[in-house]
Design a protein around this motif. Structure first.
Motif: not given
Lengths: 165, 444
Positions: A35-40, A63-71
């Motif tokens: 849930d606290d992931a970072t994707y950069y 990105d984070n988990k929220i934005s990855l989820t939206l993608r």
């Protein structure tokens, strides 16, 4: 040192993750992230030695988990035109270097080579980069808490990143 | 019923300029598809559009210090945009006067001079030739009569600035930058003159297999595509209905540029951070400030190929957030571009605005942006059709009639140019092609 079993578990996890993406099982893929992931993905620049050739002030992904989820939710609609028909992708992951960290986390470096084709024109894009991950044990296995991908192009030779790295 | 419109001759027997004169008909809302990806049109564009227009080359904040420079492209030509040791910003052809080797071979740098890697010819940051620096004795042996320092000065473009945007042109006798921008200056004040702006990091760059005019015209006059091309917004309940693409103004400044300004009701209050309101108020007049406080999105294109965008504000937590950008559609041939995307932010903006704005920018626009993915797909496939239209004997037309009978607003909108109520119009697109046609037919 980490055990051979541990090394194989890490490698198997990253190979399986690549397979989920190549088979477009995005919702299962999303579950691999904490849930606290970072994707950069930073921007690479063309610079003379010895200046750094990576700029971390701005990303190609940030990105984070929220934005990855939206993608992923977007890819699940019938209006994500750029990936429908989807790209054919094949992610080759190799050159693993595995380092245990505090608290049972594992830091991994690997190489990614991604083949991408829309299936027409007999052409493809190749995307190459070095990745750094932090894996954490959660529940029944590893989860991705961090990923940073340094790509090998300053001007990226694929028309968009409608695909994950 | 569909009628085939034949050209009066086959493509090979009509001169290119005659064909452009006969078939580029913006007043009728008709643009022929061949002009997008024809290699002969492209060659002429490099000469008559890119060779004669003011072209965006940098934002001032990219070259903040004396001696700092960036490598850029004008048309097909590599240039160096440099702040000289004297503090003045200039643009030079990135080509040694001796044998034409590139002087700057990296994206950006800092220094007192450029030294050609081939024979050592060296140039000051102000463009003056300094000698070959191989060692004075050798230079005296090789050139016993001496070298003409003035004749070896770097080839210099005309370079001017407006609100932090640096432009250059090879049209040395043409209009000044401010004359060229005309009514656009009023809107650029709102866009980039409202506060001191800075580029965050470096531009993203990526290659799209599309003709350069497709994205340029999209930003100029295409608010209508958002509801369809970006339909995911409604599907994921990120917007209510399609009004986000319509409410506001379409601006046709009359010189080939164009804007769409999305507005929200005045009583909603400004979406921009209140911490910056004093700075905005000190830079804008009352009308510009009132418009800024209603902006919910703001897009446009400065002829020929510099686009800009304040994406539709979204709520992140309790804050309204948007991450603005500049876009250059740098042609790499008739059917390929390198897209450049700079994220700009108010230098004195609060941390939350910078942090959330940057993340929002990257996730929605740019290389991986959810909007840009949709757009690149359209532009690529339009380009393929433009290429396939080339050998046809009949002319394939694009439809450019939206808003052709609309009357612009009068005094009720304070900004200059022809301003239309609602963003659904292609008026500025028609003017874009009027201006393009004029340039392409201009013999010198």
């Amino acid at each position: 040192m980490i055990s051979v079993d541990h090394r194989f578990a890490v490698q198997d996890f990253l190979v399986a993750e690549a397979r989920l993406l190549d088979h477009r099982r995005f919702e299962e893929w999303l579950e691999l992230w904490t849930d606290d992931a970072t994707y950069y993905v930073p921007v690479r620049v063309s610079k003379k030695k010895p200046a750094p050739d990576v700029n971390d002030d701005i990303g190609l992904f940030d990105d984070n988990k929220i934005s990855l989820t939206l993608r992923v939710r977007r890819l699940g609609t019938d209006v994500a035109w750029a990936e429908d028909p989807p790209s054919f992708t094949r992610r080759f992951v190799s050159n693993f270097e595995i380092q245990p960290e505090e608290g049972g986390e594992v830091r991994v470096r690997d190489y990614l080579l991604m083949y991408r084709s829309r299936g027409d024109g007999g052409v493809h894009d190749l995307i190459s980069g070095e990745r750094e991950h932090v894996l954490r044990v959660e529940g029944d296995g590893f989860r991705l808490a961090y990923r940073r991908v340094v790509l090998d192009q300053a001007s990226i030779g694929t028309k968009n990143f409608g695909v994950f790295l | 019923m569909y009628t085939v419109v034949m050209r009066h001759e086959t493509a090979t027997s009509v001169s290119l300029t005659d064909r452009i004169r006969d078939t580029v008909l913006p007043d009728e809302g008709r643009i022929p598809m061949f002009i997008y990806a024809d290699p002969d049109v492209y060659s002429l564009e490099l000469q008559r559009v890119f060779g004669r227009s003011w072209l965006f080359v940098a934002h001032e904040s990219e070259i903040p210090d004396p001696g700092s420079w960036v490598q850029r492209t004008m048309g097909a030509a590599s240039v160096i945009v440099a702040r000289g040791e004297d503090g003045i910003i200039r643009t030079f052809l990135n080509s040694c006067r001796h044998r034409g080797m590139k002087l700057a071979c990296e994206d950006f740098g800092q220094g007192k001079m450029w030294r050609c890697p081939y024979h050592g010819f060296a140039y000051a940051s102000t463009g003056e030739f300094m000698g070959t620096l191989v060692g004075a004795p050798y230079e005296r042996i090789a050139y016993p009569g001496g070298l003409d320092r003035d004749a070896l000065h770097l080839i210099e473009a005309r370079c001017e600035r407006y609100q932090g945007l640096v432009f250059a042109t090879w049209n040395l006798d043409g209009p000044s930058l401010e004359e060229y921008l005309g009514p656009m200056t009023w809107y650029l004040d709102v866009l980039v003159g409202r506060a001191e702006m800075e580029v965050v990091g470096v531009p993203q760059k990526w290659v799209i297999p599309c003709a350069w005019k497709f994205p340029s015209e999209n930003f100029t006059c295409d608010a209508y595509h958002t509801a369809t091309a970006h339909a995911f917004l409604a599907k994921l309940d990120l917007v209510k209905g399609v009004d986000f693409g319509r409410d506001g103004y379409h601006v046709d400044p009359g010189n080939g540029s164009g804007l769409g300004i999305g507005v929200h009701p005045e009583e909603d209050g400004s979406y921009f951070p209140k911490e910056l309101h004093d700075e905005y108020a000190s830079n804008l007049d009352a009308d510009q400030l009132r418009l800024l406080h209603r902006v919910k999105n703001f897009h446009g294109n400065l002829f020929p190929n510099l686009s800009f965008l304040i994406p539709n504000f979204i709520k992140v937590g309790d804050d309204w957030v948007s991450g603005m950008m500049l876009r250059l559609w740098q042609p790499m041939g008739p059917d390929k571009i390198e897209a450049w995307s700079w994220h700009l932010v108010e230098k004195k903006g609060p941390d939350w605005w910078k942090r959330k704005g940057r993340a929002t920018y990257v996730q929605t626009f740019g290389m991986s942006g959810m909007f840009d993915q949709d757009d690149t797909e359209n532009w690529e496939l339009q380009t393929k059709n433009a290429v396939s239209a080339l050998p046809r004997d009949d002319e394939v037309w694009m439809h450019f009639e939206m808003g052709i009978h609309l009357e612009p607003l009068g005094d009720e909108f304070p900004g200059p140019g022809d301003v239309y109520d609602g963003k659904y119009s292609e008026s500025a697109g028609r003017t874009y092609y009027r201006h393009w046609r004029e340039l392409m037919l201009e013999e010198r």
